[in-house]
Motif scaffolding. Sequence first.
Motif, PDB file in Angstrom:
ATOM      1  N   GLY A  28      15.145  12.226   7.832  1.00 57.95           N
ATOM      2  CA  GLY A  28      15.099  12.468   9.284  1.00 57.95           C
ATOM      3  C   GLY A  28      16.387  12.148  10.009  1.00 57.95           C
ATOM      4  O   GLY A  28      16.869  12.958  10.829  1.00 57.95           O
ATOM      5  N   LYS A  49      15.933  18.554   3.912  1.00 56.68           N
ATOM      6  CA  LYS A  49      14.590  19.089   3.624  1.00 56.68           C
ATOM      7  C   LYS A  49      14.468  20.515   4.185  1.00 56.68           C
ATOM      8  O   LYS A  49      15.469  21.234   4.239  1.00 56.68           O
ATOM      9  CB  LYS A  49      13.515  18.141   4.167  1.00 56.68           C
ATOM     10  N   GLU A  71      13.239   5.764  -3.733  1.00 58.13           N
ATOM     11  CA  GLU A  71      12.582   6.125  -2.485  1.00 58.13           C
ATOM     12  C   GLU A  71      11.096   5.795  -2.568  1.00 58.13           C
ATOM     13  O   GLU A  71      10.310   6.584  -3.112  1.00 58.13           O
ATOM     14  CB  GLU A  71      12.742   7.628  -2.213  1.00 58.13           C
ATOM     15  N   SER A 125      13.033   6.214   5.566  1.00 56.78           N
ATOM     16  CA  SER A 125      13.174   5.723   6.940  1.00 56.78           C
ATOM     17  C   SER A 125      14.417   4.862   7.140  1.00 56.78           C
ATOM     18  O   SER A 125      14.403   3.890   7.891  1.00 56.78           O
ATOM     19  CB  SER A 125      11.910   4.982   7.387  1.00 56.78           C
ATOM     20  N   GLY A 177       9.649   9.154   5.717  1.00 52.76           N
ATOM     21  CA  GLY A 177       9.192   9.857   6.916  1.00 52.76           C
ATOM     22  C   GLY A 177       8.112   9.124   7.692  1.00 52.76           C
ATOM     23  O   GLY A 177       7.515   9.672   8.601  1.00 52.76           O
ATOM     24  N   HIS A 219      12.599  14.737  -6.175  1.00 57.13           N
ATOM     25  CA  HIS A 219      12.155  14.141  -4.910  1.00 57.13           C
ATOM     26  C   HIS A 219      10.628  14.042  -4.912  1.00 57.13           C
ATOM     27  O   HIS A 219       9.949  14.918  -5.445  1.00 57.13           O
ATOM     28  CB  HIS A 219      12.642  14.987  -3.729  1.00 57.13           C
TER      29      HIS A 219
HETATM   30  P1  PGA Z   1      13.316   9.851   5.538  1.00 55.51           P
HETATM   31  O1  PGA Z   1      13.373  10.692   4.158  1.00 55.51           O
HETATM   32  O2  PGA Z   1      14.678   9.248   5.725  1.00 55.51           O
HETATM   33  O3  PGA Z   1      12.977  10.883   6.582  1.00 55.51           O
HETATM   34  O4  PGA Z   1      12.254   8.824   5.370  1.00 55.51           O
HETATM   35  C1  PGA Z   1      14.099  10.240   3.055  1.00 55.51           C
HETATM   36  C2  PGA Z   1      13.961  11.218   1.911  1.00 55.51           C
HETATM   37  O5  PGA Z   1      12.857  11.719   1.673  1.00 55.51           O
HETATM   38  O6  PGA Z   1      14.939  11.520   1.203  1.00 55.51           O
END
Ligand code: PGA
Length: 252
Positions: free
Chosen positions: A236, A11, A168, A214, A174, A96
Amino acid sequence: MRKNIVAGNWKMNTTLQEGVGLAKDVNEALSKVNAACDVIICVPFTHLAPVNAVINPAKLGLGAENCADHKSGAYTGEVSASMVASTGASYVILGHSERRQYYGETAETLKEKVALALENNLTPIFCIGEVLEQRENGTYLEVVKAQIEDALFNLSAEDFSKLILAYEPVWAIGTGKTATDDQAQEMHAFIRGVIADKYGKEVADNTSILYGGSCKPSNARALFAKPDVDGGLIGGASLDAESFMGIVEAFN
Ligand code: PGA
């Protein structure tokens, strides 16, 4: 048969110097293990060429997080698929939920992006997923089906076979709230069925479908053990080499 894949999505994080350092750390860690999956990092545009210079492409794939919906020309600030490819990158995340939500990406713009990515030999990692309200009101399966149909079903079977999909759920991104392995499996099996209905069982069986939201070392093993979950798209937890490698090793 389809590949198992763990892909990082950095990101809008890390300066160039931090990003190159992180890529070196991941590359170094991968040189010491025999990863049982393909490993990819998707990084900010500014980081692509310098990261490409410090990684071993046989062990670590490189991708962008987006590309423009036009070939070239007067689109100030945009980065085209051919520019991404010219850095040495091989992948590009498209659709995304943050792009859809904050930058107004629609099925129409995504169709253009997918076509341009494929023209430039980039593998799209195409994201789909429902928001919390759709999960709660029970429309989540049809929402995801429509996202696939509207942006991808114009493709030939040959082109569709070049894609990686990433499911997702927006409510899990997140937030620390992961979909359970059963929730992921339900959706992934459903997606594979949608693909099979359109392109046939062989194409469906060969499509890698990643889970994102996550995902971390502590839950990756259970998620990846599900028959239709072929790996993860990691936000993350991809910003720390150790936790990213913890997820990669969930396949060992
Ligand atoms: P996350 O993000 O692992 O921080 O939840 C995943 C993504 O948006 O690709």
